[in-house]
Design a protein around this motif. Structure first.
Motif, PDB file in Angstrom:
ATOM      1  N   VAL A   1     -21.689  -9.413  35.801  1.00 30.83           N
ATOM      2  CA  VAL A   1     -21.938  -8.347  35.211  1.00 30.83           C
ATOM      3  C   VAL A   1     -21.399  -8.186  33.699  1.00 30.83           C
ATOM      4  CG1 VAL A   1     -22.070  -5.890  35.271  1.00 30.83           C
ATOM      5  CG2 VAL A   1     -22.248  -7.372  37.445  1.00 30.83           C
ATOM      6  N   ARG A   2     -22.517  -7.434  32.967  1.00 32.83           N
ATOM      7  CA  ARG A   2     -22.049  -7.172  31.260  1.00 32.83           C
ATOM      8  C   ARG A   2     -22.224  -5.838  31.178  1.00 32.83           C
ATOM      9  NH1 ARG A   2     -23.635 -10.495  26.367  1.00 32.83           N
ATOM     10  NH2 ARG A   2     -24.454  -9.028  24.772  1.00 32.83           N
ATOM     11  N   ILE A   3     -21.202  -5.361  30.386  1.00 29.72           N
ATOM     12  CA  ILE A   3     -21.200  -3.890  30.315  1.00 29.72           C
ATOM     13  C   ILE A   3     -21.273  -3.975  28.733  1.00 29.72           C
ATOM     14  CG2 ILE A   3     -20.006  -1.747  30.447  1.00 29.72           C
ATOM     15  CD1 ILE A   3     -18.942  -2.982  33.099  1.00 29.72           C
ATOM     16  N   GLU A   4     -22.152  -3.026  28.035  1.00 28.49           N
ATOM     17  CA  GLU A   4     -22.230  -2.774  26.749  1.00 28.49           C
ATOM     18  C   GLU A   4     -21.902  -1.289  26.385  1.00 28.49           C
ATOM     19  OE1 GLU A   4     -25.301  -4.991  24.512  1.00 28.49           O
ATOM     20  OE2 GLU A   4     -25.793  -6.054  26.511  1.00 28.49           O
ATOM     21  N   HIS A   5     -21.119  -0.690  25.399  1.00 31.56           N
ATOM     22  CA  HIS A   5     -20.953   0.494  24.967  1.00 31.56           C
ATOM     23  C   HIS A   5     -20.354   0.734  23.750  1.00 31.56           C
ATOM     24  CE1 HIS A   5     -20.279   4.786  25.766  1.00 31.56           C
ATOM     25  NE2 HIS A   5     -19.068   4.745  25.436  1.00 31.56           N
ATOM     26  N   ASP A   6     -20.995   1.430  22.795  1.00 29.60           N
ATOM     27  CA  ASP A   6     -20.377   1.513  21.632  1.00 29.60           C
ATOM     28  C   ASP A   6     -19.554   0.492  20.919  1.00 29.60           C
ATOM     29  OD1 ASP A   6     -20.857   4.214  21.788  1.00 29.60           O
ATOM     30  OD2 ASP A   6     -19.022   5.034  21.975  1.00 29.60           O
ATOM     31  N   GLY A   7     -20.651  -0.770  20.990  1.00 27.85           N
ATOM     32  CA  GLY A   7     -20.274  -2.048  20.306  1.00 27.85           C
ATOM     33  C   GLY A   7     -19.375  -2.871  21.004  1.00 27.85           C
ATOM     34  N   ALA A   8     -18.724  -2.410  22.423  1.00 31.52           N
ATOM     35  CA  ALA A   8     -18.103  -3.427  23.304  1.00 31.52           C
ATOM     36  C   ALA A   8     -18.834  -4.018  24.078  1.00 31.52           C
ATOM     37  CB  ALA A   8     -17.089  -2.422  24.188  1.00 31.52           C
ATOM     38  N   VAL A   9     -18.616  -5.326  24.371  1.00 32.32           N
ATOM     39  CA  VAL A   9     -19.597  -6.278  25.104  1.00 32.32           C
ATOM     40  C   VAL A   9     -18.572  -6.903  26.140  1.00 32.32           C
ATOM     41  CG1 VAL A   9     -21.156  -7.795  25.423  1.00 32.32           C
ATOM     42  CG2 VAL A   9     -21.446  -6.440  23.445  1.00 32.32           C
ATOM     43  N   VAL A  10     -18.365  -6.189  27.356  1.00 35.91           N
ATOM     44  CA  VAL A  10     -17.250  -6.909  28.319  1.00 35.91           C
ATOM     45  C   VAL A  10     -18.217  -7.574  29.325  1.00 35.91           C
ATOM     46  CG1 VAL A  10     -15.465  -6.299  30.042  1.00 35.91           C
ATOM     47  CG2 VAL A  10     -15.783  -4.965  27.619  1.00 35.91           C
ATOM     48  N   VAL A  11     -17.944  -8.886  29.398  1.00 41.55           N
ATOM     49  CA  VAL A  11     -18.564  -9.585  30.674  1.00 41.55           C
ATOM     50  C   VAL A  11     -17.432  -9.932  31.725  1.00 41.55           C
ATOM     51  CG1 VAL A  11     -19.583 -12.031  31.000  1.00 41.55           C
ATOM     52  CG2 VAL A  11     -19.814 -10.550  28.745  1.00 41.55           C
ATOM     53  N   LEU A  12     -17.814  -9.607  32.956  1.00 42.37           N
ATOM     54  CA  LEU A  12     -17.054  -9.876  33.943  1.00 42.37           C
ATOM     55  C   LEU A  12     -17.628 -10.997  34.942  1.00 42.37           C
ATOM     56  CD1 LEU A  12     -17.599  -6.468  33.677  1.00 42.37           C
ATOM     57  CD2 LEU A  12     -15.443  -6.599  35.339  1.00 42.37           C
ATOM     58  N   ASP A  13     -16.598 -11.975  35.335  1.00 42.60           N
ATOM     59  CA  ASP A  13     -16.867 -12.959  36.148  1.00 42.60           C
ATOM     60  C   ASP A  13     -17.958 -13.941  35.879  1.00 42.60           C
ATOM     61  OD1 ASP A  13     -14.379 -12.385  37.413  1.00 42.60           O
ATOM     62  OD2 ASP A  13     -15.592 -11.789  39.602  1.00 42.60           O
ATOM     63  N   PRO A  14     -17.772 -14.382  34.671  1.00 42.60           N
ATOM     64  CA  PRO A  14     -19.077 -15.456  34.360  1.00 42.60           C
ATOM     65  C   PRO A  14     -18.450 -16.731  35.206  1.00 42.60           C
ATOM     66  CG  PRO A  14     -17.544 -15.311  32.363  1.00 42.60           C
ATOM     67  CD  PRO A  14     -17.090 -14.436  33.716  1.00 42.60           C
ATOM     68  N   GLY A  15     -19.478 -17.064  36.220  1.00 45.12           N
ATOM     69  CA  GLY A  15     -19.017 -18.438  36.967  1.00 45.12           C
ATOM     70  C   GLY A  15     -20.199 -19.499  36.759  1.00 45.12           C
ATOM     71  N   VAL A  16     -20.199 -20.525  37.762  1.00 39.39           N
ATOM     72  CA  VAL A  16     -20.995 -21.585  37.791  1.00 39.39           C
ATOM     73  C   VAL A  16     -22.469 -20.992  37.973  1.00 39.39           C
ATOM     74  CG1 VAL A  16     -19.304 -23.305  38.191  1.00 39.39           C
ATOM     75  CG2 VAL A  16     -20.615 -22.202  40.203  1.00 39.39           C
ATOM     76  N   PHE A  17     -22.761 -20.050  38.594  1.00 37.23           N
ATOM     77  CA  PHE A  17     -24.185 -19.405  38.939  1.00 37.23           C
ATOM     78  C   PHE A  17     -24.348 -18.437  37.940  1.00 37.23           C
ATOM     79  CE2 PHE A  17     -22.507 -20.165  43.312  1.00 37.23           C
ATOM     80  CZ  PHE A  17     -22.912 -21.153  43.456  1.00 37.23           C
ATOM     81  N   THR A  18     -23.624 -18.277  36.613  1.00 38.38           N
ATOM     82  CA  THR A  18     -24.156 -17.502  35.547  1.00 38.38           C
ATOM     83  C   THR A  18     -24.981 -18.090  34.702  1.00 38.38           C
ATOM     84  OG1 THR A  18     -22.116 -15.982  35.971  1.00 38.38           O
ATOM     85  CG2 THR A  18     -23.086 -15.763  33.938  1.00 38.38           C
ATOM     86  N   GLU A  19     -25.915 -17.258  34.002  1.00 39.06           N
ATOM     87  CA  GLU A  19     -26.643 -17.699  32.846  1.00 39.06           C
ATOM     88  C   GLU A  19     -25.765 -17.702  31.598  1.00 39.06           C
ATOM     89  OE1 GLU A  19     -29.017 -15.912  36.158  1.00 39.06           O
ATOM     90  OE2 GLU A  19     -27.217 -15.313  35.014  1.00 39.06           O
ATOM     91  N   ALA A  20     -26.048 -18.867  30.749  1.00 37.09           N
ATOM     92  CA  ALA A  20     -25.184 -18.830  29.729  1.00 37.09           C
ATOM     93  C   ALA A  20     -25.405 -17.732  28.728  1.00 37.09           C
ATOM     94  CB  ALA A  20     -25.731 -20.247  28.988  1.00 37.09           C
ATOM     95  N   GLU A  21     -26.388 -17.160  28.683  1.00 40.52           N
ATOM     96  CA  GLU A  21     -26.538 -15.995  27.679  1.00 40.52           C
ATOM     97  C   GLU A  21     -25.848 -14.901  27.878  1.00 40.52           C
ATOM     98  OE1 GLU A  21     -30.331 -15.858  30.332  1.00 40.52           O
ATOM     99  OE2 GLU A  21     -29.209 -17.473  29.473  1.00 40.52           O
ATOM    100  N   ALA A  22     -25.296 -14.707  29.287  1.00 42.19           N
ATOM    101  CA  ALA A  22     -24.307 -13.632  29.594  1.00 42.19           C
ATOM    102  C   ALA A  22     -23.204 -13.299  28.435  1.00 42.19           C
ATOM    103  CB  ALA A  22     -23.763 -13.851  30.940  1.00 42.19           C
ATOM    104  N   LEU A  23     -22.905 -14.509  28.041  1.00 42.84           N
ATOM    105  CA  LEU A  23     -21.599 -14.557  27.056  1.00 42.84           C
ATOM    106  C   LEU A  23     -22.080 -14.304  25.573  1.00 42.84           C
ATOM    107  CD1 LEU A  23     -18.580 -15.124  28.133  1.00 42.84           C
ATOM    108  CD2 LEU A  23     -20.279 -15.777  29.579  1.00 42.84           C
TER     109      LEU A  23
END
Length: 211
Positions: free
Chosen positions: A11-33
């Motif tokens: 899951v990706r959380i965006e707020h006031d310039g922060a972009v926090v990505v939680l648990d990017p694993g082997v089933f995660t799309e590259a653009e999540a990062l």
């Protein structure tokens, strides 16, 4: 606040310039990062951490010692960006307050050794968002959005429902969902709809869709 569901447990959380990505694993799309300012990882299993994916970003990483050890062995270049956290720690992650919750993975089978796992409770503006990783450990305080595991070798539908009830968030987003087919995930959503009390909503999103 913007919450975007990516593949499986990410899951990706965006707020006031922060972009926090939680648990990017082997089933995660590259653009999540893309554009990440921070990464949080709950535990060492490949569906939650993937060194090659982490190399797509130079964002700092917060995670438990077991993951740090794995990265030191498999990706020392990535491990240089890791800060090790412990249960109960309170962090500032890209300007967002984060509390580290729990220390053990759910039981897969009694014959297996227990893995370490810590979830993250993020305060995002006026909202609290909780990602438990692979555990059913409640955070012990009010949550506005629960990122709720729905399918795993360690999880029954009844346990998933009871966990959502226990946390009591007004909205729960289904994650950890790669194990089931669409038919199975429809069944989970149906059970959630039938069994959650008034005031609690369970939703599904496809990878790349916002909550």
């Amino acid at each position: 606040m913007r919450i975007t569901k990516f593949g499986h447990a990410c899951v990706r959380i965006e707020h006031d310039g922060a972009v926090v990505v939680l648990d990017p694993g082997v089933f995660t799309e590259a653009e999540a990062l893309d554009g990440a300012t921070a990464v949080l990882i709950t535990h060492e299993h490949a569906d939650h951490v993937h060194p090659d994916l982490l190399r797509r970003s130079d964002a700092p990483i917060w995670t438990i010692e077991a993951v740090a050890r794995l990265l030191r062995e498999q990706a020392p270049d990535v491990a240089e960006r890791v800060t090790v956290v412990r249960p109960g720690d309170r962090l500032d992650v890209s300007g967002l307050p984060v509390e580290v919750v729990g220390e053990k993975h759910a039981v897969i089978h009694p014959d297996y050794d227990r893995f370490d796992n810590s979830g993250y409770l993020l305060t995002v503006g006026a909202d609290a968002v909780y990602h438990p990783g692979d555990a059913l450990t409640a955070p012990g305080r009010a949550v506005d959005v629960l990122l709720s595991p729905v399918s795993a070798p360690w999880l029954k539908v009844s346990e998933a429902v009871d966990f959502v009830r226990e946390v009591g968030a007004p909205r729960s987003l289904g994650i950890h969902d790669r194990v089931y087919s669409d038919i199975g995930l429809d069944m989970v959503a149906s059970h959630m709809g039938n069994l959650l009390p008034e005031g609690q909503e369970f939703v599904r999103r496809q990878p790349g869709e916002d909550l």
